[in-house]
Enzyme design. Sequence first.
Site: not given
Lengths: 246, 440
Positions: A138, A151
């Site tokens: 990501s 995250y």
Amino acid sequence: MSGCALVLILGATSDIARAAARRYAACGHALILVARDATRLEDDAADLRLRFGGAVETRVCDLLDEASRAALLDSLSVLPGIVLCAVGLLGDQAEAERDPALAERIIGTNFTAPALVLGELANRMAGRGSGVLIGISSVAGERGRASNYLYGSAKAGFTAFLSGLRARMAGRGVRVVTVKPGFVRTRMTDGLNLPAPLTAGPEEVTAAILDAGRRGVDVVYVRPVWRLIMLVIRMLPEAVFKRVKL
Amino acid sequence: MRLSGWGRHPWADGALLAVRTGGDVTRRLRPAASLIARGNGRAYGDAALNPQGMLSMLPMDRLLAFDPATGLLTCEAGVTLADILAVFGPRGWFPVVTPGTKFVTIGGAIAADVHGKNHHRDGGFGAHVRSLDLALADGRVVTCGPGREPELFAATLGGMGLTGVILRASFRLRPIETAWIRQETRRAATLDDALALFEQSGDRSYSVAWIDALAGGASLGRSVLMLGEHAVASDLPAGLRAAPLVSGRRGTLRVPCDFPGCALNRHSVAAFNEAYYRLAVPGTRLVDLERFFYPLDALLDWNRLYGRRGFVQYQCVVPRAAAAGGLRRLLTATAASGLASFLAVLKLLGPQGAGLLSFPLDGYTLALDFPATAPVFALFRELDAIVADHGGRLYLAKDARMDAEALRRGYPELDRFLAARQAWGARSIFHSLQSRRLGI
């Protein structure tokens, strides 16, 4: 070799993985789908078999669990040619700040578990001398932000892992691809207000994944604008960055 | 998110929540919720609009099981007929009932109990549904069908999503030998001729008529009838026999922008109608399935032809015994209004099916499209009175404006439907702008 290679998809019930599975199946690849939820896995497999007529196997597996991971790896009678890892958990950052169990699950799902299983698959592929490993990381891993750093830090770890693995596998016939999708309209982002020009659909991510798999690209930003955005975000001095709400 | 039905009138602003599994659906069914399931947005009016919450069923698009011995297909509610055609057409299977667009979902097809050009012979979509799974207001999932919870099934067929959320269904496909239809075109100079042709053609698999809704006087009701049969391999010219299930892939065009509101006016439509009638050469020829069943699907976003204000369709059915007189009055009122209906379709329907709010009944259905303007709504009220006088009713899947009285007069099973809605707790959660307007 990836013409009709066996494709192993980890985290197969995610929206990106489902779209990818349809693409691979349409191209004639046999598939092994791996996820925790047996019912959804079977429904997805039935859909792929009916639509494309190819072979689709399923494996119920909780990748966070060591024994479950080992059982998965043991069950692979044929080593896949392509592995797509779409395992991920955004989680609620604020909740995870108070709940260490959730924090651990976010870190484990986005980093530890994918790294361990891909590391083992890479070893086996290196032994054979061929294979493609595709990890969905990501852009959130490029700088820790207040709004999602658990995250983000786990994805940062995963990105670094893929980078190192790629370097180690270079020259051993195994390619490692890092995909950074940016915003994607999926279950993970349901209810978030995402800016349309920066947001891809799962099919767009899938097209980029298959394209990268074929062309031998190392790092893919699904929408190129994200490369620029993250460059700017990385360049911000810490003194400024910690004051902006991102 | 601002959403509308296919007619782009009316609009509603509300959250569209994507659901991917039955579990996603039941998690959304909280006691204080107000929801309606939404498929591919092909109901014309406000049936799938609810500003308080809409569930997008499109991600539930899995094909689950198919039995080639019986043609029974089980799939999730968000699968479209286009998906089914793409997957099963080349294998020699076709939906037993299909409406005039393939871009409807299976959930929508059941909720509206859609009909096709073969209703007079095969009934509606619901007649071929073996069973369906319905998520109820309290989060339970109930399997129902003709032999299991039949009252819930009857309320759900044509029930416009007001009994629960259809999650999956099993229904029959029919075997086909080719992807072609033997289409016979016939012209009818008057309404009586058109009705006589339909009556003579009751044994044909498919029948439908384009009707000139602007023609009055001696030409009132002039029509072009299209009759169709599935072509068998021996019907095809040698060049097509090698791959009989492959039809000529035709391109699609997209309407790129909203047309000016005046583009479809009395004069342009009259000129089109005259040309269409003259150019419809009587005779028989082969046309591919998609062209026969979905002529408008080749023109993507054709709803933009009506401009920004959108359009409304008036689709009514008049019982067969009253059809000649009723249709004559409907067409006379329409022609007298001077309002131009670009698309006008006449079709014979067969007996009513199991659905309590299913539209079809033994009679003739007339569908007229108009831009959504004040004079059009005035005309519709005039037409409502004629439909009611002749014991007819309006199609909920096309409706954006009828009132509660019209619903009650047209649907004798309404009280049974409301009782079922009450009994299964659906009244507290499942609402649409349409259900609120109709007070159900």
